[in-house]
Write an enzyme that holds these catalytic residues in place. Structure first.
Site, PDB file in Angstrom:
ATOM      1  N   ASP A   1      51.140  30.356   4.176  1.00 60.05           N
ATOM      2  CA  ASP A   1      51.957  30.079   5.364  1.00 60.05           C
ATOM      3  C   ASP A   1      52.989  31.186   5.594  1.00 60.05           C
ATOM      4  OD1 ASP A   1      50.752  27.722   4.355  1.00 60.05           O
ATOM      5  OD2 ASP A   1      52.149  26.479   5.476  1.00 60.05           O
TER       6      ASP A   1
ATOM      7  N   HIS B   1      54.850  30.881   8.919  1.00 60.38           N
ATOM      8  CA  HIS B   1      55.769  30.069   9.728  1.00 60.38           C
ATOM      9  C   HIS B   1      56.805  30.893  10.488  1.00 60.38           C
ATOM     10  CE1 HIS B   1      54.472  25.992   9.149  1.00 60.38           C
ATOM     11  NE2 HIS B   1      54.439  26.119   7.836  1.00 60.38           N
TER      12      HIS B   1
ATOM     13  N   ASP C   1      48.948  28.353   9.438  1.00 57.53           N
ATOM     14  CA  ASP C   1      50.376  28.133   9.684  1.00 57.53           C
ATOM     15  C   ASP C   1      51.107  29.459   9.908  1.00 57.53           C
ATOM     16  OD1 ASP C   1      49.912  25.457   9.498  1.00 57.53           O
ATOM     17  OD2 ASP C   1      51.402  25.055   7.958  1.00 57.53           O
TER      18      ASP C   1
ATOM     19  N   ASP D   1      55.548  28.286  14.226  1.00 54.50           N
ATOM     20  CA  ASP D   1      56.498  27.172  14.087  1.00 54.50           C
ATOM     21  C   ASP D   1      57.567  27.476  13.041  1.00 54.50           C
ATOM     22  OD1 ASP D   1      55.672  25.432  16.078  1.00 54.50           O
ATOM     23  OD2 ASP D   1      54.206  24.420  14.808  1.00 54.50           O
ATOM     24  N   ARG D   2      58.702  26.805  13.207  1.00 60.36           N
ATOM     25  CA  ARG D   2      59.856  26.861  12.317  1.00 60.36           C
ATOM     26  C   ARG D   2      60.614  28.184  12.417  1.00 60.36           C
ATOM     27  NH1 ARG D   2      59.517  22.167   9.499  1.00 60.36           N
ATOM     28  NH2 ARG D   2      57.469  21.394   8.916  1.00 60.36           N
TER      29      ARG D   2
ATOM     30  N   ASN E   1      47.421  23.468   9.977  1.00 58.73           N
ATOM     31  CA  ASN E   1      47.748  22.268  10.750  1.00 58.73           C
ATOM     32  C   ASN E   1      48.774  22.539  11.846  1.00 58.73           C
ATOM     33  OD1 ASN E   1      49.682  22.488   8.484  1.00 58.73           O
ATOM     34  ND2 ASN E   1      50.530  20.593   9.290  1.00 58.73           N
ATOM     35  N   HIS E   2      49.478  23.678  11.774  1.00 57.23           N
ATOM     36  CA  HIS E   2      50.439  24.018  12.820  1.00 57.23           C
ATOM     37  C   HIS E   2      49.825  24.853  13.930  1.00 57.23           C
ATOM     38  CE1 HIS E   2      54.467  22.538  11.565  1.00 57.23           C
ATOM     39  NE2 HIS E   2      53.842  22.414  10.410  1.00 57.23           N
TER      40      HIS E   2
ATOM     41  N   HIS F   1      43.247  25.534   4.395  1.00 49.36           N
ATOM     42  CA  HIS F   1      44.702  25.479   4.533  1.00 49.36           C
ATOM     43  C   HIS F   1      45.330  24.363   3.711  1.00 49.36           C
ATOM     44  CE1 HIS F   1      48.693  25.819   6.172  1.00 49.36           C
ATOM     45  NE2 HIS F   1      48.672  24.519   6.424  1.00 49.36           N
TER      46      HIS F   1
ATOM     47  N   ARG G   1      53.049  12.500   4.202  1.00 48.81           N
ATOM     48  CA  ARG G   1      52.984  13.334   5.404  1.00 48.81           C
ATOM     49  C   ARG G   1      52.563  12.527   6.627  1.00 48.81           C
ATOM     50  NH1 ARG G   1      52.955  19.001   4.704  1.00 48.81           N
ATOM     51  NH2 ARG G   1      52.399  19.743   2.636  1.00 48.81           N
TER      52      ARG G   1
ATOM     53  N   HIS H   1      49.868  25.301   2.639  1.00 54.59           N
ATOM     54  CA  HIS H   1      50.337  24.025   3.188  1.00 54.59           C
ATOM     55  C   HIS H   1      51.609  23.477   2.544  1.00 54.59           C
ATOM     56  CE1 HIS H   1      49.858  20.520   5.648  1.00 54.59           C
ATOM     57  NE2 HIS H   1      49.451  19.706   4.706  1.00 54.59           N
TER      58      HIS H   1
ATOM     59  N   ASN I   1      74.485  16.960  38.094  1.00 55.01           N
ATOM     60  CA  ASN I   1      74.635  18.130  38.941  1.00 55.01           C
ATOM     61  C   ASN I   1      74.739  17.662  40.396  1.00 55.01           C
ATOM     62  OD1 ASN I   1      74.263  20.501  37.035  1.00 55.01           O
ATOM     63  ND2 ASN I   1      72.495  19.234  36.538  1.00 55.01           N
TER      64      ASN I   1
END
Length: 590
Positions: free
Chosen positions: A140, A142, A169, A172-173, A201-202, A253, A321, A348, A565
């Site tokens: 990963d 990320h 992966d 993300d993050r 999985n991401h 993964h 998870r 992972h 607004n």
């Protein structure tokens, strides 16, 4: 040193438990998306996001459209032409080191060419070490570009003589996910036989909504962001799901299950299997045997991308998870024996040393994002495999300071972890107080350590060493019992809104991330604004689906509490900021 090691271990447990709890929240949110589509399609709030096939323009027309996007003379970033060469990959690396952003025209063209290439790749890639000395396997990343650049610095750039496999992966993050996939895809096109990518999985558009990649793309590419995201959905769906080296080493993964069948996996039309977690990942074995072939294909791939090894024999749903399985040593041995394999390499899971061996050395976890939870929290690592198939591990850690001692590393990470945990406690304040009071029959405000630990675990389900953490989270009375309300003392909502009940304030904070995702989906033009009516509809649906007892009057009170607004719209980023939990002590120090 022993005390420091204890602090390091519980800090790690906090980070990991909160991370996995977030993944469970993501499954709940994904279930909500399905609920909306099934019951409220007339609202047309999210169908444009969940349908990756809503653009019927053919591939040639799309490419012609991309080529017409003008690149102004003032653009100083990397320029690409196809087919790509090493000159282009070098330009990308140099440009990203200088904080440049690749023009959207080149991004779309690159993704188009990557998709065209991946469509012809098999589900399971077969590699050989006989033509090269070693293959480098990375885990990963990320969105941590510095780690990728450090790997290339230490190990050399991808080439015909230096092949790489990146095990999912990529995004993300971290804040540089876009740069990472651009670099990886560019090298894939330049060295198609020596640059390989497994799906993680991401690499999934629903995960990207929660964990930052969608937001990153829209911030960097406002005009063409939605188009880039739609094309990325296709690219991710065509990524291979497994790699086998020398017919002896399987690389996926996440992991495997007792249902993993490589022959079935090799024959699945992977791009047609939608991995957004809106199905029941944890179907028990008997139920799985009765599933449709389509759902079985889905479950097979989910197992590869989401599963984790465990030390006990057997295969059970990965309830921590919320997706995939926990697989034991016996499951590993059966699969290796069935396909005449020697080793399973997976990623992972973040590991403090960047890698970990289990199942008598038959399973290796490799994780390449250093400082994943906090500066100093973990090393990254990669593996080199030669013809002998003996893994050699290389560790590293990106650091911004010249001296980063063990004490400083533990202290910094511990502070961040405890802060996140206390915010988690505050998010469940009402339920926790109810659990505490059940143990406090005489209404003294204090309960035993044992009762306190049991109550907290019954509400949060984080499986943490609460007795050890007690002194860091609550105050103790003279009798040694826990003053249970003290864990909320130094926390407060950023802005007090009189019209909003405390229960609703807490609910808003608890589901703040989910609401932000939904608001961003509704905001089709990415203006940062939604109408009052859209806000009311969304919150009513959300509260109904989660079975939160909030009536229409409370929702209207909430709407009235917001500064509208002039056109009656809501700036939802400003709205959500009002429900941020702050630490009083931090505020005083600042």
């Amino acid at each position: 040193m022993a005390r420091l090691e204890i602090r390091r271990r519980y800090t790690w447990s906090i980070f990991q438990s909160i991370e996995y709890a977030g993944e469970q929240d993501q499954l709940q949110l994904s279930s909500f998306f399905t609920f909306m589509l099934d019951n409220f399609t007339h609202l047309n709030l999210i169908s444009h996001v969940l349908d990756p096939n809503n653009d019927f323009m053919n591939e040639e027309a799309k490419l012609a459209k991309y080529e017409k996007i003008e690149v102004p003379d003032s653009y100083a970033g990397p320029r690409l032409s196809f087919p790509l060469t090493v000159v282009h990959t070098n330009a990308l690396l140099s440009g990203f080191k200088q904080q440049q952003t690749l023009h959207p025209r080149y991004v779309l063209q690159l993704l188009h060419e990557t998709k065209k290439f991946l469509k012809h790749m098999p589900n399971i890639i077969h590699l050989s070490t006989t033509y090269t000395r070693q293959i480098t396997v990375c885990g990963d990343l990320h969105g941590k570009l510095d780690d990728l650049l450090l790997i290339f610095y230490k190990n050399g750039l991808p080439s015909d003589e230096n092949p790489y496999l990146f095990n999912g992966d990529f995004v993300d993050r971290g804040k540089k996910s876009m740069e990472i996939i651009i670099i990886l895809f560019a090298f894939l096109l330049v060295y198609p036989n020596n640059m390989h990518l497994n799906r993680g999985n991401h690499e999934d558009y629903i995960m990207n909504l929660r964990y930052g990649f969608t937001k990153e793309v829209m911030q960097k590419y406002k005009t063409h962001g939605r188009e880039i995201l739609q094309l990325l959905q296709d690219v991710f769906s065509f990524l291979p799901i497994a790699t086998i080296i020398d017919n002896k080493v399987l690389i996926v993964h996440g992991g495997i299950s007792d249902f993993t069948d490589l022959d079935v996996l090799a024959s699945i039309e992977r791009h047609k299997v939608k991995l957004s977690p809106t199905h029941n990942y944890n179907s028990p074995g008997k139920q799985r045997a009765e599933e449709t072939s389509c759902h079985l294909s889905f479950l097979q791939i989910v197992d590869l991308l989401w599963s984790d090894p465990k030390n006990q024999n057997g295969c059970i749903p990965n309830s921590f998870r919320g997706g995939g399985c926990y697989f034991g040593p016996d499951v590993t041995l059966r699969l290796l024996k069935k396909y005449n394999l020697q080793l399973l390499i997976r990623s992972h899971e973040c590991k403090q040393d960047g890698y970990e061996l289990c199942h008598d050395g038959k399973v290796i976890t490799i994780f390449s994002a250093s400082n994943y939870y906090e500066e100093g929290s973990n090393r990254g690592a990669y593996i080199k495999l030669g013809p002998d198939l003996v893994p050699r591990f290389f560790q590293y850690q990106v650091t911004k300071v010249s001296c980063f001692c063990f004490l400083h590393s533990v202290t910094a990470a511990e502070g961040s972890a405890l802060k996140s945990l206390r915010e988690k406690l505050y998010a469940h304040k009402t339920d926790l107080i109810a659990a505490f009071k059940d143990c406090d029959k005489n209404n003294t405000g204090r309960i035993s350590t044992s009762d306190w630990a049991s109550a907290v675990e019954s509400v949060l389900h984080l499986d943490l060493p609460w007795r050890t953490l007690r002194s860091r989270l609550v105050k103790l009375g003279p009798d040694g019992n826990v003053d249970y309300l003290s864990c909320f003392e130094d926390l407060q909502i950023e802005r007090s809104i009189k019209e909003v009940t405390p229960c609703l304030m807490e609910t808003l904070y608890r589901y703040r991330t989910d609401l932000e995702i939904i608001f961003n989906i509704i905001d089709k033009d990415h203006s940062g604004l939604i109408s009052i009516e859209e806000f009311r509809q969304t919150w009513k649906l959300f509260s109904s689906h989660l079975h939160i007892p909030i009536d229409d009057e409370a929702i209207d009170d909430l709407a009235r509490s917001i500064d509208y607004n002039k056109d009656g719209s809501i700036d939802f980023n400003e709205f959500l900021e009002a429900f941020r939990v702050v630490h009083k002590l931090d505020s005083k120090e600042n």
